[in-house]
Scaffold this active site. Structure first.
Site, PDB file in Angstrom:
ATOM      1  N   SER A   1       0.667  -1.182  -0.039  1.00 41.20           N
ATOM      2  CA  SER A   1       0.061   0.260  -0.394  1.00 41.20           C
ATOM      3  C   SER A   1       0.819   1.165  -0.189  1.00 41.20           C
ATOM      4  O   SER A   1       2.081   0.802   0.029  1.00 41.20           O
ATOM      5  CB  SER A   1      -1.215  -0.004   1.134  1.00 41.20           C
ATOM      6  OG  SER A   1      -1.771   0.995   1.277  1.00 41.20           O
TER       7      SER A   1
ATOM      8  N   TYR B   1      -1.493  -0.990  10.453  1.00 37.25           N
ATOM      9  CA  TYR B   1      -2.047  -1.719   9.300  1.00 37.25           C
ATOM     10  C   TYR B   1      -0.834  -0.943   8.348  1.00 37.25           C
ATOM     11  O   TYR B   1      -0.199  -1.685   8.019  1.00 37.25           O
ATOM     12  CB  TYR B   1      -3.769  -1.009   8.865  1.00 37.25           C
ATOM     13  CG  TYR B   1      -3.418  -0.758   7.580  1.00 37.25           C
ATOM     14  CD1 TYR B   1      -3.803  -1.906   7.178  1.00 37.25           C
ATOM     15  CD2 TYR B   1      -3.878   0.087   6.287  1.00 37.25           C
ATOM     16  CE1 TYR B   1      -3.963  -2.564   5.184  1.00 37.25           C
ATOM     17  CE2 TYR B   1      -3.503  -0.328   5.282  1.00 37.25           C
ATOM     18  CZ  TYR B   1      -4.034  -1.020   4.228  1.00 37.25           C
ATOM     19  OH  TYR B   1      -3.901  -1.748   3.179  1.00 37.25           O
TER      20      TYR B   1
END
Ligand code: NAP
Length: 257
Positions: free
Chosen positions: A139, A152
């Site tokens: 990401s 995360y």
């Protein structure tokens, strides 16, 4: 089966779109996720549309040894894997110290441990064959710390670092590893991670464009793939020129609701 891609988290979002891209090129598929009904619908859709073979495996991958179990299941079915796509993952919003620990625990298991284990299980046979592709979905979050999504962002920093490192180890082996680093993308992620209302998710890329870019980058053997020219400008130039304390403040502002 031929030119087989195993895709984790293929029941929705980026994983599903990657499956569609691979199928459109005539490749067979092994689709893995928990929602078996969805996987079976996708299997029928892709088989009818592209005439490809599809195997489905319903498995919760947020468990200890899940990667090894999945590998053994593939062996039991006498299948082989040419392309491994470690895509299954999820996020979560809130103050770290207030979040339910079991959610962050499972996030680390899925986003880090299972991804690493699957890579470890499938790599030796790829190296032996002298061919294979691994696409690890990281990401943009992997490039900076993420206040309110601390675990995360940290999991994605791991995926990015791990993928780049083994990509380098595998130079010249015929096997490539690509870390796909999307920015906010329209999928079920926003709801699962409870990030709706944050500034970061006000503009989202289409899942089709992210999957196409990721797949193309994987075929080219790029180590890092950031979909979207604005995102590439951000990580390749702007972020490098920004002092860390400023980057943290901006990141916090973007994730605040
Ligand atoms: N969307 C974004 O903005 C964005 C941005 C950057 C990176 N990413 C990354 O992209 C990847 C895919 O996410 P997405 O955006 O496509 O979200 P999504 O639509 O929520 O898809 C997540 C997929 O992972 C599967 N999954 C979740 N938990 C699982 C578990 N315990 N065991 C097995 N499969 C599981 C889900 O299937 P089941 O629920 O059926 O199990 C689903 O197929 C993730 O790694 C995410 O971190 C997303």
């Amino acid at each position: 089966m031929k030119n087989v891609a195993l895709i984790t988290g293929a029941s929705s979002g980026i994983g599903l779109e990657l499956a569609r891209v691979h199928a459109s090129r005539g490749g067979d598929l092994i689709l893995v996720a928990r929602r078996l009904d969805r996987l079976n619908e996708i299997k029928d859709e892709l088989h009818e549309k592209f005439g490809i073979e599809v195997e489905v495996v319903d498995m919760d991958l947020a468990r200890d040894n899940a990667g090894k179990e999945l590998f053994e299941e593939i062996k039991r079915r006498e299948l082989h894997v040419d392309i491994l796509v470690n895509n299954a993952g999820f996020g979560g919003h809130g103050y770290f110290y207030e979040r339910e620990w079991s959610r962050d625990h499972d996030m680390i298991l899925l986003n880090i441990l299972t991804l690493t284990e699957l890579t470890r299980m499938f790599l030796p046979e790829m190296v032996e064959r002298g061919s294979g592709r691994i696409l690890n979905v990281a990401s943009m979050a992997g490039f900076i710390p993420g206040p309110f999504q601390a675990v995360y962002y940290a999991t994605k920093a791991y995926v990015l670092s791990f993928s780049e490192a083994i990509a380098s180890e595998l130079d010249g082996s015929g096997v490539t590893v690509t870390a796909l680093c999307p920015g906010p993308t329209r999928t079920e992620f926003e709801e699962v991670a409870n990030v709706a209302g944050s500034k970061a998710f006000m503009i989202q890329a289409s899942v089709e464009s992210v999957a196409r870019y990721g797949y193309k980058s994987m075929l080219k053997g790029r180590a890092v793939a950031v979909p979207g020219s604005a995102n590439r400008l951000l990580v390749n130039y702007l972020l490098r020129m920004t002092p860390k304390n400023v980057a943290r403040r901006v990141s916090k502002m973007l994730m605040e609701k």
